[in-house]
Scaffold this motif. Structure first.
Motif, mmCIF file in Angstrom:
data_model
loop_
_atom_site.group_PDB
_atom_site.id
_atom_site.type_symbol
_atom_site.label_atom_id
_atom_site.label_comp_id
_atom_site.label_asym_id
_atom_site.label_seq_id
_atom_site.Cartn_x
_atom_site.Cartn_y
_atom_site.Cartn_z
ATOM 1 N N LEU A 293 -14.190 15.841 6.486
ATOM 2 C CA LEU A 293 -13.215 14.724 6.496
ATOM 3 C C LEU A 293 -13.066 13.724 5.284
ATOM 4 O O LEU A 293 -14.481 13.424 4.687
ATOM 5 N N ALA B 127 -15.216 15.360 14.239
ATOM 6 C CA ALA B 127 -14.572 16.838 14.398
ATOM 7 C C ALA B 127 -13.439 16.766 15.308
ATOM 8 O O ALA B 127 -12.405 17.181 15.015
ATOM 9 N N ARG C 118 0.520 22.646 4.336
ATOM 10 C CA ARG C 118 -0.604 21.843 4.179
ATOM 11 C C ARG C 118 -2.041 22.607 4.321
ATOM 12 O O ARG C 118 -2.974 21.968 4.013
ATOM 13 N N ARG D 180 -5.513 11.772 2.710
ATOM 14 C CA ARG D 180 -6.542 12.482 3.506
ATOM 15 C C ARG D 180 -6.571 14.009 3.468
ATOM 16 O O ARG D 180 -5.607 14.656 3.155
ATOM 17 N N TRP E 162 -3.078 12.281 11.998
ATOM 18 C CA TRP E 162 -4.217 11.780 11.074
ATOM 19 C C TRP E 162 -3.817 12.038 9.592
ATOM 20 O O TRP E 162 -3.996 11.218 8.837
ATOM 21 N N LEU E 163 -3.124 13.157 9.369
ATOM 22 C CA LEU E 163 -2.835 13.546 8.288
ATOM 23 C C LEU E 163 -1.436 13.161 7.767
ATOM 24 O O LEU E 163 -0.952 13.385 6.434
ATOM 25 N N ASP E 164 -0.740 12.530 8.746
ATOM 26 C CA ASP E 164 0.794 12.183 8.215
ATOM 27 C C ASP E 164 0.804 10.642 7.506
ATOM 28 O O ASP E 164 1.268 9.773 8.062
ATOM 29 N N VAL E 165 0.125 10.805 6.309
ATOM 30 C CA VAL E 165 0.266 9.452 5.643
ATOM 31 C C VAL E 165 0.898 9.610 4.453
ATOM 32 O O VAL E 165 0.577 8.997 3.469
ATOM 33 N N ASN E 166 1.657 10.846 4.066
ATOM 34 C CA ASN E 166 2.343 10.949 2.844
ATOM 35 C C ASN E 166 3.890 10.149 2.590
ATOM 36 O O ASN E 166 4.390 10.624 1.698
ATOM 37 N N LYS E 167 3.963 9.331 3.339
ATOM 38 C CA LYS E 167 5.386 8.644 3.007
ATOM 39 C C LYS E 167 5.096 7.370 2.157
ATOM 40 O O LYS E 167 4.249 6.625 2.222
ATOM 41 N N ASP E 168 5.949 7.586 0.906
ATOM 42 C CA ASP E 168 5.451 6.465 -0.130
ATOM 43 C C ASP E 168 5.918 5.092 0.598
ATOM 44 O O ASP E 168 7.058 4.612 0.799
ATOM 45 N N TYR F 241 2.380 11.144 -2.332
ATOM 46 C CA TYR F 241 3.590 11.044 -2.659
ATOM 47 C C TYR F 241 4.378 11.845 -3.654
ATOM 48 O O TYR F 241 5.240 11.184 -4.652
ATOM 49 N N SER G 261 -3.030 15.911 3.424
ATOM 50 C CA SER G 261 -1.962 14.822 3.506
ATOM 51 C C SER G 261 -0.832 15.105 2.758
ATOM 52 O O SER G 261 0.310 14.519 2.889
ATOM 53 N N VAL H 70 -8.793 17.250 5.701
ATOM 54 C CA VAL H 70 -9.739 17.830 6.602
ATOM 55 C C VAL H 70 -9.880 19.342 6.191
ATOM 56 O O VAL H 70 -9.229 19.956 5.709
ATOM 57 N N HIS I 258 -17.802 20.947 8.594
ATOM 58 C CA HIS I 258 -16.513 20.206 8.851
ATOM 59 C C HIS I 258 -16.598 19.278 7.955
ATOM 60 O O HIS I 258 -17.569 18.565 7.811
ATOM 61 N N GLN J 166 -2.470 6.417 -0.123
ATOM 62 C CA GLN J 166 -3.354 6.739 1.041
ATOM 63 C C GLN J 166 -3.247 8.257 0.723
ATOM 64 O O GLN J 166 -2.307 9.081 0.735
ATOM 65 N N VAL K 199 -10.081 14.916 14.553
ATOM 66 C CA VAL K 199 -8.965 15.707 13.745
ATOM 67 C C VAL K 199 -8.053 16.544 14.560
ATOM 68 O O VAL K 199 -6.824 16.903 14.126
#
Lengths: 1053, 562
Positions: free
Chosen positions: A558, B14, A633, A598, B22-28, A676, A626, A600, A556, A596, B17
């Motif tokens: 991250l 683990a 995704r 991320r 946690w992955l929703d960080v793609n807004k500019d 982005y 992300s 997984v 796993h 930023q 997740v």
């Protein structure tokens, strides 16, 4: 008591059960046959039982032999296992084993595998070799040493970036550099550029330069996708896995060992051009204060007016009152601009342990000054690591390293771009009568004086005043834990971080031709923090009388990356000599951004082995990124590879044929987007007349972006002969990347300059050959060769439907790298001249010179045809000598340096000029580009004579000509390295505190020959202006490459 | 028990997740996805000017083609090809920065009931397209900027003749918008050109329309065209055409250096140490009365147009070199020159743009080596002025066989007022005399009108067009158009000149009469349109035609030679 604990530990380590009550105790000692030193940690096993131990720091052991036991088996990695009778005080001498093939290779996510079981190519580098060579840039050591790896230098100034590329470019717009993993944490080799390297900027360093080479324990290159698949997204260009000494401290038992490494070397320009010294500044044999040396012959004019009255104005005593100076050649005027650089590197390594706990400390310092005055590079590093095995069987490891690098250098780029000032604008092209180094370069108040302040800044002034100063701190930390849950099941966890902080100041000083003479300061603060977490559960068992082995890993991962950047520009320096933004008239924020992303990942990896000669590995990974749209995704990619040791399976081993292995692998690797990349945005711009302004972004984006994939097949074989003295490792691969995430160049009329979407297909196919020959392998005299061959063909197979071509990077309007179906990656497209249907040049009937074609065409391919490296090492008793040659065949380079040396008429290439030339070709119509025909419809051959001056300065072959004639074949042969050294005899050192001592002398870049580059320019086609980016084959007055001579001393005690 | 703890520790990350956020960080966080129109309108106007002005846009090369500027760049021999920097930059700032933002504003304005934004958008769009058609001929129009709305990546090129009527319609539609009642959302200071004045935009739109009608007056039925122009002039109230100097359609630059808000030719001349623009000797000699056309008539605008860095009497050059063309303080090079002194560095000696074309220095005879602070750079870029309107009307009267004396007189008078207007905007701290109404100005106007009255019909037309050419120094697009559609003014012809001679005694550093004649030649003929941008358009647009193979053949539909 201590001994007992140690022994117990050892017993545990080899998985021994209870001691039999009827056993007898046997003791002995193990030595190396090679040097007579005790072998620490050798395994001693009672044959036919599970009883065993390991030797202590003196090579001694004691073992309880059960009644059933008769013989002992003594083994150690890299040595032949021997069997002796179990009797007391036995003395065992182990000999080195050339035959064994159980080298352990560190593969993806830190999984260790035996070389035997690998279904793909992997090469390991020993860093110790590099440290004997006074080489400040460790990456350069891969050049020609590892097949499949292409290493390119950029500029010859300290700290300049090195580009590394494995198996070609698989991504249209990525940097196409391998993923670099240091102790499990990915680090970027990205080059942070504050100013475009077209219009200025420094010889920026890369991310890798902040890793201390003195602390590197091993470096493994995983070239193909099959090897790298488990790293997933970022590994489609291969992986370099670095294990540091501090981050991988083992359970060693030794007293404090101190290693000192010191090297000192000098650095100078490898080759300056061969200048002509017959003609001075001017044109067509008449003197004028011009840049080109096409003027009057020396000896025909007594004196000339001082080129700039400022000299006399500020230094009246240094110049004749007449205001005239002698008109004479200055043969060393270029050489005298530069000096000899120095590199000093010192490191101390401290290591020790008690078998359960161990530590490593590496402290190092590098100080380098370049041949360019006021250029330097320094690196200071502290790395500390420790490990401990706890009583409950848990092994904990931790390390922290801190590196600071400081780079100081001048500014480069294309001087002709508006507002630019390159320190090398004239440095290599000084008119032959200019005495730049002999005359003051600045006024008493620090303003530049040159022969033409308007056209260029005096290079000596530029070196001192227009600078780029970069300070980088990298902190890496790592924690890991391992636990053996059951006999066949173990778990490990690793958490690491890497924080890279860059702080830069770029100064254009008051008086420069750039920034309107007002001075300008740019600051750039960049911070990249990356966290990586990996959990692995490993199950391993041998089945059916050990005929089958099974290893299954569940993992796993991250990854979290945060980047911030703030760049500011301060215009107009108020008080001279103070280079702070607060001392500027107006300040503008150039960039203020946070990024930023991320990831997984979950993965599984299964290896099956049969009788230790057939291996099959299957792995799969699923990533969630992300950066992709939520619907897309998640993506999965598998890999399969296998190896077959047919020499073992068919039992065809002999003295002649030692080992034969074939391997095959197939893998698919997925990749995500940049952060982005999904939504069109507006850019907010600087206000105008108090009004806030914004503009729609010129890059349009695709909200339905999908992951991109690379698929690769590789086949390889490893064949070894004559008791492994002759070895070949051959690999063929074919890599196809599809559905690329990249920007399609759009015509401006679409309203956007590019469209970021999925498209295209790109292929890399090639072969790698790695051969070693130990010609002589006696105890006292060893002579070996190592040869590598790398060939990669990089072809763009498809672009998006209907897209004809895409600009890879907009360098200059008259030449840039492009992507086009059926063409090599990043081929150079530029301006050409009109030709007739047969390819003959068309000549302007009015001037006798060429006629530019308004349409651009392909003018070069920067990708080399192939590369070869040949290394040889001779060891005689305690002396060693190694030499390394390499060659690059093909690959083109657009060189402003060559173009300007010819166009300015300063080298011996253009010395023969007192007659005229006729350019072969036919007269053409400049308006239509068609040949002019005579009355009977025939083409008319050119008979107009032109001067040498026009040939290189008119619309012809160099300056002012079309780019097609400034692109050269970059084939180069090079004597890259020579090292000579002496290992002090251990017996000699017995009475000293030293355990070992080595002294060596090394030389780097001793000689090169580039047959297709104009001879007297002595231009090294390995230089380029775009550092570690994928823009290659373009050089815009870069600093020439360097030659280094050094001495290195290594001591342990 | 302990083992369990360790296991938990291992699995903790683990489990983390489990939450997908946690992955929703793609807004500019750095760039907005939408901005108000008030931020876009200034960008559009700034870039419209950059696209055309010398120093940055098409005017840089065209000033050489219309022989008001000399250079050592490619334009020197009519060779600004499609790789040219200025051309590609203009193409980008036209389609990407100007038009794409414009279309966004029009869409936003229509959606939010803001007719004035929509109207300004349409008028600017029509004007910019008309300038591009005039310069390039066929261009992407109907499919341009349709990537966002219709997914068109590769626009086709439309015929120049087909585009013109659509531009007139666009202007009419813009005028309708500007005549609507004031809405809740109206432009103000964000309209850098007119501060949101609907009336000014209506005047501008009508004057552009007049210009387009006149530019096509020779296409097809000439009499019918003239009648249509006169009908338009009669039908349009005087209050709906540009009728004052200050009502001119101009982009206002200022003296702010950072971020640069100065006229782009100003930093390129006054701040760059290596200068690319010399003032054309051909232009100079016409102003100086050395050309047979205006023989003996000295134009009083010279010190506003040019700045001489050299002292007229100085024998040594500021750069230590001899010059190709010198007349006292005036130092320059010829177009298409092969002379031995052509390549000499003369950055500190050459005559440069004065206050009128770019906000440089008014020449009070102080002979300074110019620097960033010699002037201000605050001269406007003149798209279309009141003087232009008057010259256009004089041309119509002349073409119709009428007497244009009064119209020409008021046009030249207005041209002088315009110089004063610009000098007023761009003056730093110099004492600059008022030109309009001065005796020099009156004498000059009388002399020109005298020539006009005495001239043949052809000569009269030449005088009108030449005066318009002089007045519009710094705005070269319409000059280039005027030359190709009327044949006037007469421009320097390097292919018939063979050799040219600098003024006798003009260079005090040489013995009188020793100035060498200079050989000039140019392998190419006069380009009757500019080539299309290669880097940003042809290299990547599969629907684009091949580059024009012969630029000397007439291309734009209204070309005189077509």
């Amino acid at each position: 008591m201590r001994k007992l604990t140690f022994l117990l530990t050892c017993l545990f380590l080899v998985g021994v059960g209870l001691v039999n009550a009827q056993s007898r105790s046997v003791s002995g000692s193990v030595f190396s046959a090679d040097d007579g030193q005790p072998v620490i940690g050798a395994t001693v096993k009672v044959k036919g039982t599970t009883v065993g131990t390991i030797t202590d720091t003196d090579g001694k052991f004691r073992i309880n032999v059960p009644a059933s036991g008769k013989n002992l088996l003594i083994s150690f990695v890299g040595m032949k296992t021997i069997e002796v009778e179990a009797k007391n005080d036995v003395v065992i001498k182990l000999e080195a084993d050339a035959k064994q093939m159980d080298e352990v290779v560190v593969t993806a996510v830190g999984i260790k595998r035996s070389q035997k079981s690998l279904g793909y190519a992997a090469s390991t580098m020993a860093p110790e070799d590099a440290l004997n060579k006074s080489q400040p840039d460790f990456l350069k050591e891969l050049q020609g040493n590892v097949a499949g790896v292409d290493v390119r230098s950029s500029q010859g100034t300290p700290g300049a970036a090195t580009r590394i590329n494995i198996r070609g470019n698989s991504s249209f717009f990525g940097d196409n550099e391998p993923l670099i993993i240091v102790d499990g944490v990915p680090i970027g080799n990205d080059q942070v550029a504050t100013t475009s390297q077209t219009s200025g900027g420094g010889a920026y360093s890369d991310g890798f330069s902040s890793i201390d080479p003195n602390d590197i324990a091993t470096m493994t290159v995983l070239k193909g996708s099959a090897a790298a698949a488990l790293y997933g997204s970022r590994a489609s260009n291969g992986v370099i896995i670095i294990k540091t000494k501090s981050g991988n401290v083992g359970g060693m038992k030794k007293k404090l060992e101190v290693t000192l490494n010191s090297s000192w070397s000098t650095e100078s320009i490898a080759n300056l051009p061969d200048y002509q010294n017959l003609y001075g500044a001017g044109s067509n044999f008449s003197y004028s204060n011009a840049n080109g040396s096409w003027g009057a012959k020396f000896g025909t004019l007594d004196s000339i007016p001082l080129q700039n009255s400022d000299w006399k104005k500020y230094y009246p005593k240094s110049f004749p009152s007449s205001g005239n100076i002698a008109y004479k050649a200055q043969p060393n005027n270029v050489k005298d601009l530069f000096k000899t650089g120095l590199v000093a590197e010192n490191s101390i390594n401290l290591a020790g342990g008690n078998g359960k706990s161990a530590f490593n400390v590496t402290l190092s310092n590098l100080d380098q000054t370049g041949y360019v005055p006021n250029s330097s590079y320094g690196r200071t590093s502290i790395s500390v690591g420790g490990s401990s095995e706890l009583a409950n069987g848990l092994t904990i490891r931790g390390s922290v390293s801190f590196t600071n690098t400081k780079q100081l250098g001048s500014q480069f780029g294309e001087n002709q771009v508006s507002g630019a000032s390159s320190s090398f604008a004239r440095a290599l092209f000084l008119a032959r009568n200019w005495d730049i180094a002999g005359q003051p370069y600045e006024t008493p108040t620090g303003l530049p004086i040159s022969t033409s302040n308007a056209q260029y800044d005096n290079p000596l002034w530029d070196f001192q005043h227009n600078t780029v100063n970069t300070n980088v701190d990298r902190v890496m930390s790592n924690f890991s834990a391992e636990y053996k849950i059951l006999d066949w099941l173990s778990a490990s966890y690793q958490l690491g971080s890497s924080i890279y902080s860059l702080d830069r100041k770029e100064i254009i000083d008051i008086g420069s031709r750039a920034a309107g003479g007002k001075g300008d300061i740019k600051t750039d603060i960049y911070r990249h923090a990356e966290f990586e977490s990996n959990f692995l559960l490993t199950a391993q068992k041998d089945l059916f009388d050990d005929n089958f082995s099974v290893k299954f890993i569940l993992g796993h991962n991250l990854n979290d990356q945060n980047t911030t950047r703030q760049a500011n520009d301060g215009a107009e320096i108020s008080v001279p000599g103070i280079y702070s933004l607060t001392n500027t008239k107006t300040q503008t924020v150039l960039e203020d951004a946070i990024t930023q992303r991320r990831l997984v990942g979950v993965f599984g990896d299964l290896t099956l082995g049969y009788k230790n000669y057939v291996f099959l590995n299957v792995s799969g990974r699923n990533d969630w990124s992300s950066t992709l749209p939520i619907a897309n995704r998640s993506y999965f990619y598998p890999a399969v590879s296998g190896s077959f040791i047919f020499s073992d399976a068919l039992d065809i081993k002999s003295d002649l044929f030692s080992i034969g292995k074939i391997r095959a692998g197939w893998a698919k690797v997925g990749n995500d987007a940049s952060a982005y990349s999904l939504v069109n945005t507006y850019g907010v711009l600087t206000p105008f007349n108090g009004q806030a302004t914004a503009s729609v972004g010129s890059a349009s984006k695709d909200p339905n972006l999908q992951p991109e994939f690379t698929q690769e097949v590789e086949l390889g074989t490893m064949l070894e002969f004559f008791k492994r003295r002759l070895a070949f490792d051959f690999t063929w691969y074919n890599k196809i990347s599809t559905n690329q995430i990249g920007s399609i160049s759009l015509p401006a009329s679409s309203g956007f300059s590019s469209y970021l979407t999925n498209f295209g297909k790109i292929q890399n196919t090639g072969v790698e050959l790695d051969a070693t020959a130990k010609v002589i392998d006696n105890r006292d005299f060893k002579w070996s060769f190592h040869y590598t061959f790398t060939k990669n063909k990089n072809t763009v197979l498809e672009l998006a439907n209907g897209v004809e071509r895409i600009q890879l990077n907009g360098v200059l309007d008259n030449i840039s790298p492009y992507l086009e179906k059926g063409m090599p990656f990043g081929y150079l497209r530029g301006t050409v001249n009109y030709r007739d249907a047969q390819g003959n040049l068309l000549i302007d009937p009015k001037t006798g010179l060429l006629i530019p074609d308004p349409n651009q065409k392909m003018v070069g391919d920067p990708n080399p045809d192939y590369k070869m490296g040949l290394g040889t090492t001779v060891t005689y008793k305690n002396f060693f000598l190694s030499a390394h040659f390499d060659m690059t065949k093909g690959g083109d380079i657009y060189s402003v340096t060559v173009n300007t040396l010819l166009g300015r008429g300063v080298t011996q290439d253009t010395q023969d000029r007192e007659h005229t030339w006729v350019i072969p070709g036919y007269y053409g119509d400049a308006n239509t580009g068609k040949p002019i025909l005579d009355a009977s419809g025939n083409k008319i051959a050119n008979t107009i004579q032109v001067t040498t001056n026009d040939l290189y300065f008119g619309n012809s072959f160099a300056i002012n000509g079309q780019t097609e004639f400034s692109v050269y074949d970059a084939t180069v042969y090079r004597f890259r390295e020579l090292t000579f050294g002496y290992d002090f005899n251990k017996k000699l050192l017995a009475k000293t505190p030293f355990g070992s001592a080595t002294i060596s002398f090394s030389a780097y870049n001793l000689w090169f020959y580039a047959p297709n580059i104009p001879k007297h320019t002595n231009f090294d086609p390995e230089t380029n202006s775009y550092g570690s980016t994928s823009t290659q084959g373009i050089e815009l007055s870069a600093a020439p490459s360097t030659r280094r001579l050094g001495v290195n001393l290594k001591l342990t005690f | 028990m302990k083992m369990k703890k360790i296991f938990l520790l291992f699995f903790l990350p683990a489990l983390l997740v489990g939450c997908t956020t946690w992955l929703d960080v793609n807004k500019d966080p750095n760039n907005p996805t939408d901005v108000p129109m008030t931020l876009l309108l200034p960008t559009i106007e700034i870039n419209a000017a950059y696209t055309l002005a010398p120093g940055q846009g098409l005017g840089e090369d065209l000033a050489v083609y219309t022989h008001q500027v000399s250079t050592r760049e490619a334009a020197n021999v009519y060779n600004a090809d499609g790789n040219e920097f200025y051309l590609n930059q203009a193409w980008n700032s036209m389609y990407i920065t100007t038009l794409q933002n414009l279309d966004n504003v029009i869409v936003k304005a229509d959606a939010s009931n803001a007719p004035y934004y929509s109207g300004i958008g349409k008028i600017l769009k029509a004007y910019m397209f008309s300038q591009f058609v005039d310069v390039f001929g066929d261009i992407p129009f109907s499919q341009a900027n349709k990537k966002a709305s219709d997914g068109i990546l590769y626009p086709k090129f439309d015929k120049s003749a087909d585009i013109y009527p659509l531009l007139i319609a666009l202007l009419d539609s813009g005028i309708v918008d500007m005549k609507k009642p004031v809405a809740a959302i109206t432009p103000g200071a964000d309209d850098l050109i007119f501060g949101g004045s609907a009336k000014s935009w209506i005047k501008t739109a009508n004057t552009i329309k007049l210009k387009l009608l006149i530019q096509t007056r020779l296409v097809g039925d000439k009499a019918k065209n003239l009648a249509a122009i006169n009908t338009f002039l009669t039908a349009t109230p005087a209050t709906e055409l540009i009728g004052k100097t200050s009502e001119g359609f101009m982009f206002p630059y200022s003296s702010v250096r950072t971020p640069d808000q100065r006229h782009p030719a100003y930093p390129a001349t006054y701040e760059a140490t290596q200068k690319t623009d010399d003032m054309s000797p051909w232009f100079y000699e016409i102003l100086k009365g050395k050309n047979p056309l205006f023989s003996g008539i000295i134009d009083p605008r010279i010190p506003y147009y040019f700045y001489n860095q050299m002292d007229p009497k100085a024998t040594a050059g500021n750069d230590g070199n001899s010059f190709e063309y010198r007349d006292g303080g005036f130092v320059s090079i010829y177009f298409g020159s092969n002379g031995p002194d052509n390549g000499r560095a003369q950055d500190k000696s050459q005559t440069v743009y004065g206050i009128y074309p770019c906000g440089g220095r008014y020449d009070q005879g102080d002979a300074q080596v110019v620097s960033a602070t010699s002037g201000t750079g605050a001269a406007p870029y003149r798209f279309l002025t009141y003087a232009d309107r008057l010259f256009l009307e004089a041309e119509v009267i002349q073409a119709g066989g009428g007497d244009a004396t009064a119209k020409l007189t008021s046009a030249i008078t207005e041209a002088f007022k315009l110089v004063d207007y610009v000098a007023g905007k761009a003056n730093g701290s110099q004492s600059i005399p008022v030109l309009a109404g001065s005796s020099n100005a009156t004498d000059y106007i009388n002399a020109i009108i005298g020539l006009y009255t005495a001239g043949s019909a052809e000569k009269k037309m030449e005088i009108i067009m030449t005066q318009k050419w002089i007045s519009s120094f710094g705005s070269s697009i319409d000059q280039y158009t005027d030359y190709r559609r009327t044949g006037y003014p007469v421009l320097f012809d390097p292919n018939n000149a063979v050799s040219v001679t600098p003024p006798i005694g003009g260079d005090p550093s040489r013995t009188t009469g020793s100035d060498p004649a200079v050989n000039v030649s140019c392998p190419r003929g006069f380009p009757r349109s500019l080539p299309w941008a290669i880097t940003n358009e042809l290299n990547v647009n599969k629907n684009a035609p091949a580059e024009k193979s012969d630029l000397t053949s007439p291309y734009v539909f209204w070309d005189l030679k077509k």
